[in-house]
Structures are given as C-alpha cells and as structure tokens.
Write an enzyme that holds these catalytic residues in place. Sequence first.
Site, short mmCIF file in Angstrom:
data_model
loop_
_atom_site.label_atom_id
_atom_site.label_comp_id
_atom_site.label_asym_id
_atom_site.label_seq_id
_atom_site.Cartn_x
_atom_site.Cartn_y
_atom_site.Cartn_z
N PRO A 1 33.12 40.45 42.93
CA PRO A 1 34.14 40.49 43.98
C PRO A 1 34.73 41.90 44.05
CG PRO A 1 34.70 38.90 42.24
CD PRO A 1 33.60 39.75 41.72
N GLY B 1 38.31 48.62 45.51
CA GLY B 1 37.48 49.53 44.73
C GLY B 1 38.29 50.53 43.93
N SER C 1 39.64 50.02 40.83
CA SER C 1 39.69 49.74 39.39
C SER C 1 39.53 51.02 38.58
CB SER C 1 38.57 48.78 39.00
OG SER C 1 38.42 48.77 37.59
N SER D 1 50.96 45.50 38.41
CA SER D 1 52.40 45.68 38.37
C SER D 1 52.78 46.80 39.33
CB SER D 1 52.81 46.02 36.94
OG SER D 1 54.20 46.12 36.86
N GLU E 1 39.94 38.22 36.89
CA GLU E 1 39.03 39.35 37.13
C GLU E 1 37.67 38.93 37.67
OE1 GLU E 1 39.05 42.11 33.81
OE2 GLU E 1 41.21 42.42 33.99
N GLY E 2 37.68 37.96 38.56
CA GLY E 2 36.42 37.56 39.20
C GLY E 2 35.52 36.71 38.34
N GLY F 1 36.07 32.83 39.88
CA GLY F 1 35.77 32.63 41.29
C GLY F 1 36.31 33.80 42.08
N ILE F 2 36.32 33.63 43.39
CA ILE F 2 36.79 34.70 44.27
C ILE F 2 38.04 34.22 45.00
CG2 ILE F 2 36.19 36.14 46.26
CD1 ILE F 2 33.35 36.14 45.37
N TYR G 1 52.97 54.88 29.62
CA TYR G 1 51.93 55.36 30.52
C TYR G 1 51.66 56.82 30.17
CZ TYR G 1 49.40 55.71 34.99
OH TYR G 1 48.44 55.85 35.97
#
Lengths: 549, 549
Positions: free
Chosen positions: A116, A120, A122, A200, A248-249, A252-253, A448
């Site tokens: 899924p 894009g 990630s 978040s 995370e897929g 399912g989607i 972070y």
Amino acid sequence: MRRWNGWGDDSIQPELPASGLGFLEDRIGIAQPLADAALERVIRQVPASRLPDHPLIRKEADIRVRHARGQSLPDWLAMRSGQFGVFPDGVARPERGEQVRELLELAAEHGFIVIPYGGGTSVAGHINPLAGERPVLTISLARMDRLLDLDSESQIATFGAGTPGPLVESQLRARGYTLGHFPQSFELSTLGGWIATRSSGQQSLRYGRIEQLFAGGTMETLQGTLTVPTLPASSASPDLREMVLGSEGRLGIITEAKVRVTPLPERESFHVMFFHDWQLAREAARRMVQAKIPLSMLRVSNGEETRTQLALAGHPTKIRLLEAYLARRGAGDGKCLMTFGVTGSKRQCRHALKEARRFGKRFRAVYMGTGMGQKWAEKRFAMPYLRESLWQRGYAVDTLETATDWDNVDSLMTRIEDNLHEGLADERQPVHVFSHLSHVYPQGSSIYTTYVFPVAENYESTLVRWERLKHTTSALIVENRGTISHQHGVGKDHAQWLHVEKGTLGMTALRSLVATFDPTGILNEGTLLRKTDGGWGSKKGGHHEPETH
Amino acid sequence: MRRWNGWGDDSIQPELPASGLGFLEDRIGIAQPLADAALERVIRQVPASRLPDHPLIRKEADIRVRHARGQSLPDWLAMRSGQFGVFPDGVARPERGEQVRELLELAAEHGFIVIPYGGGTSVAGHINPLAGERPVLTISLARMDRLLDLDSESQIATFGAGTPGPLVESQLRARGYTLGHFPQSFELSTLGGWIATRSSGQQSLRYGRIEQLFAGGTMETLQGTLTVPTLPASSASPDLREMVLGSEGRLGIITEAKVRVTPLPERESFHVMFFHDWQLAREAARRMVQAKIPLSMLRVSNGEETRTQLALAGHPTKIRLLEAYLARRGAGDGKCLMTFGVTGSKRQCRHALKEARRFGKRFRAVYMGTGMGQKWAEKRFAMPYLRESLWQRGYAVDTLETATDWDNVDSLMTRIEDNLHEGLADERQPVHVFSHLSHVYPQGSSIYTTYVFPVAENYESTLVRWERLKHTTSALIVENRGTISHQHGVGKDHAQWLHVEKGTLGMTALRSLVATFDPTGILNEGTLLRKTDGGWGSKKGGHHEPETH
C-alpha cells in the site's frame, strides 16, 4: 512537478545561506557532492513487469520508478545514484474500495506481494519492494483523496485514505474545520499513511496524535472488509482501532478514515523563549506539560540545535545583535530555544500564554514574542527541502527519533548524540549532531536528533557511513528504554530492533495478528515484521529475534 | 465486614427518605420484598472441591461463596435467593508474580479453568464460574495491593494489580499525588480490574480513562511473562497496552501496573447548574466539551433523573423552595441538572469556572454554586448502597450504559428509555427509568440509564423480568450505533452482543489473539468471548455469531 529523486516540488529550491554553509564547514569540513543519475538512465534499468495485464494496473517504467522508494537516506542514495535495486512490477491507483478489494483478490489468487502506498514519504522503508520470486503490486491510494462526509454535530469527517495533508486541511477549512495534524511530511503524506504508521503532528499537544484523531473507518483485507465503527469511547474488548493504527499495511489497506475534527480556532500564535541552558529549558518544558498548560505545540532545541538554527537563519548581523542581547540577559553560549503555540478562543489563548510566560519567568527565560515563532510556522514544512540544498553541497542529512520517560530523556539524548558524534571517528570524520524535544507528554518526551555528515567518495561508502551511524544508534535506543520510533514507524529499517521493545511474547502476538489477516504473507512483506524462516502462518516458525523471556 | 450478598460494608445502611419512597411508589407501585437466604444455608450447598491440595489454594466453603459472584442484578438475585448455581473450586491469594506464574503452570498442567479476581465488583459476570467438567480456580489479587515505586519525574507509579481504589489513592496522597480514577465502584474495585475491563472514572475529563492512565506493566500468561514497557508515546506497531486493556483475563493475569499520576491539585470544586430542558442541557454539554473547557467532570441528568434525584435527596421543604425558585428562573418541570468539576491550580480553576459559567449563561442555565456539587462529591461512591435500601423495600435496580456519537445521543437515549419503560407492559408493570450523560467527549457521550422495578412474586420471575429488560435493550443498543459497554466491560452478560459491534473479522482477530495466549482456553472461559463449539484454537470453529460480511 514532484521530484522523482528527492523531496517535494522541483520548482522549490531553497538557498543555503553563506553563514550556514560556513558553520557546517567549520563543524565537519568541506564536502564534495556526488553526481546525480539521470531519470532516463534509471528508467532503462527497469525490468519487464511480472504482473498480468489488468485495467487497474499501470506498468510503465516511469511510474514504477516513482513508486519504488520513500525518503529515507538509503532511499536518497538509491535514487541519486540511480541504483534502485528493486522496482514494483506495477502500480494500481484505485478510486474506490471495491477496486481495492478486486486488486487484493487478484493478488491473493496469484500470490503477488501487495504494497500500500500513500504519499511515499516513509523514512523507514515502508513502501520499498523486496527482491523475491513473487511479483510486487504497489497500490497507491492517490485517487481516494476526497472529503466524503462531515458530521458537524459529532465533529467527524470521513475521507478517502489517500488524501494528502493539504487536501485534508483545505477541504475541511472550506467548511470551518481543521484536523490539526501537521507532521513535517504534511505536504505529501496522506491520512491513510498517518494511521498505518501512527503519525504525530507538530500540534499534537492540542489535537492529539493520529491515534486520538482516528475514530474508525474501513480497511480492506484478504479476509474481507473490516469496518471499525466510530464510538467516542468503549470498554468492550481490546480496541480494533488500535490494531489498525500502526499496522503498516500488514493487515490490509485502509481505504476510508473517519477522523475527529475541530472548528477552526479563533486565534493562533507561535512564541519563542530562550533559556540560559538545557537543564532549565528541559525542566521548564516538563513542568509546563505536567501542569497541563493548554498549549498547542511545545518544542525545545538543545544548545547545538539552537546554534545551528541561528546559523542557518541567514541575516548574520541581526543574529549577532540578537545573541548579544540574549547574552546580556543571561542566555549566552549554551542557550536553548523553546518554541510554543497557543491556539483556541481568544480567552483560551490569553490564559495559555499567560501561564506559559509564568513558567518561562520561573525558569529565567527571555521571552521574545511572536516574530521568530511566526517564522517557524511559515517554514514548518520547508525543512525537508533543506535536505536538497545540503545534498547539493555534498552533505547527507538524516534524522533519528525516539521517545522515553522524563527521568531518562537527558541520558538517552546524550548517548544518542555521543554515539553519532563518534560514529565515524575511525575515518576521522566528525558528524554534526543536534536535537530537540518535539512532542512532550506528562510522562516523557520524544527526542528528535538530526545528524549531518559529508558524503564519502562514492555512494557505496556513503551508505556504509549511514549504516554504521543508524544501526549502532538504533540498537542503543532500544537498549536504553527508548522506543524504536516515536513518529516514523517501523517499516523495514527499524524492524530488526522491534523485538527488544515488544519482547518475545509481544512479537508472537503481533505475528499472530498478521497471520490471522494474511496467512500467506503477501501484504507488505518485510515491513514491521521481518521475513522469517518459519513462514508467517506458523507460530513455531524460527525467527531471528533472540528469546527474551 | 464486607457483605457476602450485596454491596460494600454491612455497617453502612442508608435510609431511603420517605419522599423518595413515595415518589417510587407513585411511579411503579408498592413492592413486596423477597426473603433473603442465610449465609449458613448457602455454605451447606457448596460441593466438595475438585482441586488438589496446594499451599496457595484455599478451599473453605465460606471463601468460595464470597468469590462466586459479582454485583450484577442476576448476581444479586443469586446471592439473595441463595441459588448460586456454581462456585469456584478454590481461591488462591498470591502475594507475588511468581506465585501467579506457579498457579498458572499448575492450571495448565491439570486443565483447571482460571478466573482472575480483583474487587469482585463486575456488573457483567466477569468473575462468575461456569458449570463444566473442569475445576475452577479463582485467583484473587487482593494481597498484591502495594505502591511499589513512584517515579516523580516521569509521574509514573507502580502498583500491585490488586490494589483497590482507596489504597491507590491513600498511598499516592501520602506522597502528594493522585491517580484521579474514580469509578462508582471505587471503594472495592482494583487497578488490575480497571485495566482488564477498560474502566472509566468520574473525572476522566481531566485525568483520562484507564486507557490513558495505564502506562505499562506485567501480565503473567500461559506463554510466559508479558512486560509492556512504559513509553510516553510510540509509533512502533499496534500498541501492546491496548491488547492488555479490555482483555478481561482472557490473555493472562495482570500482576503489576504502571500508571500515570498527577500531583494533587491545588483546588477542586464541584458546581451545579439547572437548565430549562434537556435540549439546552445536552447542547451546552456538547459545546463545552467541544470547546475544550478544562473541566475535570461533567455530568448531565435528564428530566426524569433530575426529578428522581430531588425526590431521593430528602428535605422535601427545602427542595420545594428550590424548585419554586428554579421555576421562576425558567427551569420548571422539565429542568435538567448539570454537575461539573473544576480541578487544578487556582488560576486554572478560575479560568475553567469562568468558561463553564459563560456557556451556562449562553444556554440560559441557573447557576447554583457549589453546595449541591459538594453534596454530590461527598456521596459519589454511596450510590451502590442505595441499591441495598431499595432492595429492602422490594425494588430491583439495574443500570445500563453505552456511548455513541453526539448526532445519535438523543435518539439512542430515547430508544433505551422507551424500551425499558414498556419492557414489562404485558405484565402491566411500569418501570421507572432515568438517564444521565456521565462521560462527555468532543465526539459523543456515554449514556447511563438506571431502571427500577418491583421484584416479582419470586426470584425466578424477577430474573425473567430482568432478562427481558436487559436483553432487548442490549440488542437495541448495538443495533443503533451504541457500544455494548462504555465502562462496565463485556464479561459474560454482554458477550452475545459483542459481534455486532466488532464485526465478523473483528471477532476473528480477538479470537485469534486469545488463542495465541491461551490455546486450550482455560483462562476465564466464557468471558468476553463466548464458549464456542469449535474450540478456541480453531479459527474455522463454528461459533454462534451470524456472519456479518
């Protein structure tokens, strides 16, 4: 147009100010940029698709290139070098849930791997296809980007799961509402992606994380459609929403999401205070959030991040004056920047600001008003573009993030920074490292950390540099009470460390959940849970994690 | 001493004021109380234990009687009539996690059914043993009632899971903290029970439900120990905390819980406003919570509940004066009572009260100050004792609760009340029904409905009355977008309706989770998930729920 090998729109190309470049060169030396590959060359590498023809599936090389990688540093190195490795065999862009179902049935029948795809964006390898026997079908939700319903009484909006941040907000704003979810990837990332990876947003202090915003919705699975009803709260069994969040897929989607929205606030402003040092800044942040001051955002940069931000801001004369003023007020070399937001009705904002300033005073902060805060707000989604500018100067940038309880925040941040600093010591290559607390909770905080290093002489050795930094720091995080991810998810890049956090039994529970929905393991294989020797369905199957109980 | 056949301490016996009794008789007629069985007679019924001797297991009849039932109305009827049906074969009261592990190993080896027992306050049959071939071992956590650690920097307290409400608070208060979790069962219910059943406290508006308070901890399972680490937030996979929450003893036994605590507030007060009618009161509540007014509690009684509360308050002259005053201010016959709490620093309380009163004014409420609010706070845990007083007058009382989105709150409340009102119409027996909103959320609200009816001529027909009311209303709730439980959990009494809310695939996921932890189905069988024909381990096993996809 969207960059095929980097972040965002290719018409946007921010300049790196000379003061910033000098600062970096001073820290980690002058760098030699690596040459970028051309799209045409990459397109020529794309092998023939192993998927059958189907009206919903596109197999053009260009499209497959554009859906092969996310935005992690290894993704960048792959895209910039042109060494993609693996491409999906095709990309489908369904417009409706039934089409997703149809595609899943097709995949189940033929044993395709299904990935899924939202925006894009990630940074952990979620959407990267793995090499293997089975053809890979990427299902992009890009066409499911509409506001489908708004219940203004219950304040619930229903969206197609592929709706990207700007379309979530613009469709809501037209009706007087906001979701208030602003991750740094906001420009491109999608609602479905946020849910699947437990995202978040920068103003989670007011609006909550996506876990609090996601009220229910629809997920198409290989076992049928899972419909999670909206309920304000329930004590009936473990919560199915919480199984969808972070899946995370693998289950399912997500096709349709119902989210909790808020009327647009009357007022919003962002403010800056400078603290004398890190201890005071961190302590003030902890006390403010524990006192439940109703801020919408609170972020604290450490000394090195504060220095870096001031250097990258440009306007060196102005900054010098500012620093002189701050130094006179006690905020000298180790000073730390706090940015906070107040959002709500006029009266709420007045109350929140008053309370925040009261804490600032107590911790001897210098309050600077809204000028710098406003700047932060304007540039809040521009940071990823800076990566482009640095890349062109020969610098690789990556970020690492975690969260831990307050009693461990300083210790963990120091360990992370030390490890990155020293990570390339045997090459005598210093690394520039700085951190901030981006999401604070009464119990603890996220950390972070950004790290910058010059690219090596070629792509391969640059990747080796990254791996050494990333892998040792990831191990260090989970061994020291940090989560492997506070906001980026697990993907493929973090999967090998998940078991430390979850324990053997926790991993068994996750594997069993995945096996229930996807017994043959065709959904996003290798993401979240690694490929195992024993196969997905088998609980006894050998896997790589050591036994921890 | 604790009552063996009802609520609470037997030295506490509140009087039903004459005005309240008259009010009830007026509504539903004079009732004839049923005779209570004597403890000695019940003890004589207890059969020989089928458990082996073991130093941790007590098998005395008296102890088995006292751990056989919770506090649902069927439990009351069983206890009062002395017709218990099934008793556990023994009760263990371990003091440490290792002893729980030892008991679980023993149970696994011999195939005993294991029932975890906290305060025994379930109103949904969680802790009732079922008749069957296998011996039943009840494991009470009563001896694990200590504060084990307090991290005041991260504001996390670690408790033994059997700690009851008063001991949670007194141990924290001695150190300047509060958990802030105050369910009506507070006096007896335990931290572990709250977690296992997803409990909600009266001040959840400030402190959160137990889902927000539970930070991590330890659960002993048949597959080993599950340790859920504390993290302020994480994006790494579906959340294991959320699998423990609501697991109702089906995955394991929670032995240690880490919870998020708060420093004791500077100030706290409870206030009352009267609204002219239900529409105004409900709308004010919705707007207040959607505007994020930082109240610690908000509760709205409908017209009939307001009337009932005033009648049960006693002091009829005072009440007449009050009502005359309210009527002059526009709050006449249909008036609705709102109680709200403000908690926090002096400044926060001032701000919250101001905001709340502003909303009150906008919706034409009559603000009454803190007198009645204070009364509410003093009596907040006394309500269950009233059941005793009513029982002695021949009245059976039960409550039903759910939650739904705001757009459905009125409609669902009306349906529930109508169904209960008419539920005994063919016996020409009116039922007294009233409701309040006890927990409000921006998205919707819980609905808490109390119904009172005279007992029938014997216990059997009284139970039939209850079943008709409870079962038809439960079905109505889940068929009309309500959850089968907002705060009481599923237990055995709600299990048959769970599938409507969760769907077939959701039920499959829950069953698979339970089967992973407990493949032979010995943990709290019949609770949460019903006993099935197909056995626990089998996903294909036949079960009673109709297919819904």
